[in-house]
Design a protein around this motif. Sequence first.
Motif, PDB file in Angstrom:
ATOM      1  N   VAL A   1       0.867  -1.180   0.000  1.00 50.87           N
ATOM      2  CA  VAL A   1       0.000   0.000   0.000  1.00 50.87           C
ATOM      3  C   VAL A   1       0.902   1.228   0.000  1.00 50.87           C
ATOM      4  O   VAL A   1       1.691   1.427   0.925  1.00 50.87           O
ATOM      5  N   VAL A   2       0.823   2.042  -1.057  1.00 54.19           N
ATOM      6  CA  VAL A   2       1.680   3.217  -1.193  1.00 54.19           C
ATOM      7  C   VAL A   2       0.830   4.471  -1.070  1.00 54.19           C
ATOM      8  O   VAL A   2      -0.368   4.473  -1.380  1.00 54.19           O
ATOM      9  N   ALA A   3       1.454   5.538  -0.629  1.00 58.84           N
ATOM     10  CA  ALA A   3       0.713   6.776  -0.392  1.00 58.84           C
ATOM     11  C   ALA A   3       0.289   7.424  -1.689  1.00 58.84           C
ATOM     12  O   ALA A   3      -0.846   7.912  -1.821  1.00 58.84           O
ATOM     13  N   THR A   4       1.174   7.465  -2.670  1.00 61.20           N
ATOM     14  CA  THR A   4       0.877   8.092  -3.953  1.00 61.20           C
ATOM     15  C   THR A   4       1.187   7.115  -5.079  1.00 61.20           C
ATOM     16  O   THR A   4       1.996   6.195  -4.921  1.00 61.20           O
TER      17      THR A   4
ATOM     18  N   LEU B   1      -8.901   7.183  11.591  1.00 60.24           N
ATOM     19  CA  LEU B   1      -7.514   6.821  11.908  1.00 60.24           C
ATOM     20  C   LEU B   1      -6.639   7.058  10.675  1.00 60.24           C
ATOM     21  O   LEU B   1      -7.116   7.055   9.540  1.00 60.24           O
ATOM     22  N   ALA B   2      -5.346   7.216  10.917  1.00 57.55           N
ATOM     23  CA  ALA B   2      -4.365   7.307   9.824  1.00 57.55           C
ATOM     24  C   ALA B   2      -3.033   6.799  10.332  1.00 57.55           C
ATOM     25  O   ALA B   2      -2.639   7.086  11.482  1.00 57.55           O
TER      26      ALA B   2
ATOM     27  N   SER C   1       9.765   7.583   7.947  1.00 60.44           N
ATOM     28  CA  SER C   1      11.113   7.189   7.527  1.00 60.44           C
ATOM     29  C   SER C   1      11.127   6.590   6.123  1.00 60.44           C
ATOM     30  O   SER C   1      12.146   6.631   5.429  1.00 60.44           O
ATOM     31  N   LYS C   2      10.012   6.018   5.695  1.00 58.23           N
ATOM     32  CA  LYS C   2       9.919   5.412   4.358  1.00 58.23           C
ATOM     33  C   LYS C   2       8.980   6.193   3.445  1.00 58.23           C
ATOM     34  O   LYS C   2       8.685   5.741   2.330  1.00 58.23           O
ATOM     35  N   ASP C   3       8.520   7.348   3.919  1.00 58.53           N
ATOM     36  CA  ASP C   3       7.619   8.191   3.136  1.00 58.53           C
ATOM     37  C   ASP C   3       6.364   7.431   2.722  1.00 58.53           C
ATOM     38  O   ASP C   3       5.896   7.509   1.584  1.00 58.53           O
ATOM     39  N   ILE C   4       5.804   6.686   3.681  1.00 61.40           N
ATOM     40  CA  ILE C   4       4.576   5.926   3.446  1.00 61.40           C
ATOM     41  C   ILE C   4       3.460   6.547   4.274  1.00 61.40           C
ATOM     42  O   ILE C   4       3.607   6.759   5.485  1.00 61.40           O
ATOM     43  N   GLY C   5       2.343   6.811   3.651  1.00 65.73           N
ATOM     44  CA  GLY C   5       1.187   7.335   4.360  1.00 65.73           C
ATOM     45  C   GLY C   5       1.012   8.830   4.168  1.00 65.73           C
ATOM     46  O   GLY C   5       1.769   9.483   3.437  1.00 65.73           O
ATOM     47  N   PRO C   6      -0.010   9.360   4.818  1.00 71.02           N
ATOM     48  CA  PRO C   6      -0.909   8.656   5.753  1.00 71.02           C
ATOM     49  C   PRO C   6      -1.834   7.658   5.052  1.00 71.02           C
ATOM     50  O   PRO C   6      -2.355   7.952   3.984  1.00 71.02           O
ATOM     51  N   LEU C   7      -1.997   6.466   5.678  1.00 69.62           N
ATOM     52  CA  LEU C   7      -2.904   5.435   5.197  1.00 69.62           C
ATOM     53  C   LEU C   7      -4.199   5.546   5.996  1.00 69.62           C
ATOM     54  O   LEU C   7      -4.240   5.212   7.180  1.00 69.62           O
ATOM     55  N   PRO C   8      -5.279   6.028   5.381  1.00 72.98           N
ATOM     56  CA  PRO C   8      -6.510   6.286   6.138  1.00 72.98           C
ATOM     57  C   PRO C   8      -7.277   5.007   6.467  1.00 72.98           C
ATOM     58  O   PRO C   8      -7.299   4.054   5.686  1.00 72.98           O
TER      59      PRO C   8
ATOM     60  N   THR D   1       3.456   6.454  13.048  1.00 68.39           N
ATOM     61  CA  THR D   1       2.680   7.482  13.733  1.00 68.39           C
ATOM     62  C   THR D   1       1.205   7.166  13.540  1.00 68.39           C
ATOM     63  O   THR D   1       0.721   7.102  12.400  1.00 68.39           O
ATOM     64  N   VAL D   2       0.507   6.937  14.662  1.00 72.19           N
ATOM     65  CA  VAL D   2      -0.925   6.632  14.624  1.00 72.19           C
ATOM     66  C   VAL D   2      -1.683   7.903  15.009  1.00 72.19           C
ATOM     67  O   VAL D   2      -1.528   8.414  16.126  1.00 72.19           O
ATOM     68  N   ALA D   3      -2.459   8.406  14.061  1.00 72.44           N
ATOM     69  CA  ALA D   3      -3.234   9.632  14.303  1.00 72.44           C
ATOM     70  C   ALA D   3      -4.709   9.290  14.392  1.00 72.44           C
ATOM     71  O   ALA D   3      -5.238   8.587  13.521  1.00 72.44           O
ATOM     72  N   VAL D   4      -5.378   9.796  15.446  1.00 74.40           N
ATOM     73  CA  VAL D   4      -6.806   9.563  15.658  1.00 74.40           C
ATOM     74  C   VAL D   4      -7.523  10.914  15.612  1.00 74.40           C
ATOM     75  O   VAL D   4      -7.173  11.835  16.355  1.00 74.40           O
ATOM     76  N   THR D   5      -8.486  11.030  14.727  1.00 77.76           N
ATOM     77  CA  THR D   5      -9.289  12.246  14.620  1.00 77.76           C
ATOM     78  C   THR D   5     -10.659  11.982  15.239  1.00 77.76           C
ATOM     79  O   THR D   5     -11.355  11.035  14.829  1.00 77.76           O
ATOM     80  N   VAL D   6     -11.027  12.805  16.222  1.00 77.76           N
ATOM     81  CA  VAL D   6     -12.300  12.667  16.919  1.00 77.76           C
ATOM     82  C   VAL D   6     -13.108  13.947  16.696  1.00 77.76           C
ATOM     83  O   VAL D   6     -12.613  15.053  16.944  1.00 77.76           O
TER      84      VAL D   6
END
Length: 647
Positions: free
Chosen positions: A57-60, A587-588, A593-600, A625-630
């Motif tokens: 799964v790649v970001a772009t 979530l994302a 370090s590998k320029d992957i994401g954010p994976l939604p 990095t795990v990001a949670v949007t509430v």
Amino acid sequence: MTAAAPPSGPSLTRRPHAAVAHLAALISLLFGLVLACASPASAHAALTGSDPQDGAVVATAPGEVTLTFSEQIAMSDDSIRVLDPSGKRADDGAPRDLTAGGAVRYGVQLHSGLPDGTYTVAWQAVSADSHPVSGAFTFSVGAPSETTVALPSGSAGGGLVGALYGIARYAAYAGFILLAGGSAFVLACWQRGAGARPLQRLVVRGWVTLTAATLAMLLLRSPYTGSGKLADAFDLDGLQAVLDTKPGAALVSRLLLLGASALFIAVLFGAYAKREDEKEKKDLTFGLATGGAVIAAGIAGTWALAEHASTGIQPGIAMPVDVIHLLAVAGWLGGLAALLVALYRTPDITSTAVRRFSRMAFGSVLVLASTGLYQSWRQVGSWSALTGTRYGQLLLLKLGLVAVLVGVAWTSRRWTARLAGASAPVASSGTGETAGTTEPFEPAASADASQEVVDPERATQLSRQRAALTATKEKRARDADPDRSGLRRSVLVEAGIAAVLLVVTTILTSTEPGRTEEEAARGSTTSAPAPVTGGQVNLTLPFDTGGRNGKGTVRLDISPGGTGANSVHLWVDGPDERPLDVPEVKLAFTLESKDIGPLPVVPDHLTEGHWTASGVQIPMAGDWTVAVTVRTSDIDQTTIDKNVKIG
């Protein structure tokens, strides 16, 4: 007139035609079973890597897709296709050769501005050893999605065309063995056999079989490596494309050499068979042996040029070794077929001829052992591949059959020694007859000699009767000879085992070598890493959206917490630690370090204060990095994140 004679031999010796017919039926059954049960030819070149990787799964969207193979391959303009989720082409066609530094790599450019979703990469090519190979894999941009593209279930070179091509391959090997081995038997073991009709038919049938099989392979080559449609066998453009390839050139060269071999056969069974002068016949024997060896080596070289020996490690050594190996097979098995025909269908083969073949077969076995040892090392490479790959297992079966065949051949040598000790000719002109059996009527020559002279028709009839009587006596003597009967049975068993051995050998030529299979497995491990589990991930993240009822805590569980598919459970608790329903949670995942994401990831609402998501793909291990949007209202939301090691 009657006389006593030894009892007649076993029924096998009294029914030679039935025995040969049974052997032919056995060979046909073996070929049929193999063709019915065998899968299409396995890939000889293998995909060892790709970018993007299978399942990644790649970001772009990448600018191109590249494939790496274990050996050289031939690509056409449509060999690599990249399909978007709706099944439309996402590439610009025409693969580019990116091979450098020993790595065989091909790439295809992608269209710009590709949307997110799952893409399918389907490829088909021809490996350096002439076999078609194919495969498919998927990767995703942004996040995995539904796709209308179905991965191909069949492999290249299958179907009706593949079956017909396989039949032609088997027939070509069998024809060459009969052609080369039968001719060698006549020149090296029994020169008088050049005038024997059964041996002539054997060699000519070998030539016809090899020629017909070669023509069939040439016509079927285009659909076999391409469309798979039988109608394309007569497509002139496809035939022209085949002629420009290495396998096509090898097949055409074989046809030219078969033209030369037709002249060789004509001389062998024509002028040579009729030559009476010993010196002239000796000179002609040398010329035919030299010319025949050159032609046979050339025909064997057409296989070495286009198949296993021409690729992989040490091709400069492997190709001549392969030629020598195939010539030894023809000398042994083809000579064995000629001996079997001579024992059953000719009356005057001598024990000297049998002893000469025994020596020729022994030399062939020594050559087979030495060349086979080198080929086994080259194609297998390790003990694990010998027992853990299909090629290695077939090779062990072949070695077992060779051992059994050598054991039976040793028995044949014992019968040969007994024949040599008994008398020089295998078929002596015995005079014994079965007791109680009346000879065919033989009119006395003295009854009316003048009548015989005056009546030519009567003289011809008497001559035929005498010839028939003589032939009957000789057959009774041959059938009553236990040594000849024993040799017949032994050679018949040898021929049956040799037929099985030929089938196994031909299957080996269309099976992926063990060394390549292991390399492909290691490459597959590199291109599609096995899941790495670092343990379940548990996070607790306080949040404050700044609005009413905007405070609380997010609890997050990621299981199994490794690469590949994961399950995510998310709970939202209020300040009172009771479940809190909010309008939206997202979530994302990002691996900077590998320029992957954010994976939604958008979890599904399961129950009050509880959300879940399954099949969340983590492509590689690292500090994510795990990001949670509430969101707690139409205008109040916040994003909180935390770094965590996954995998």
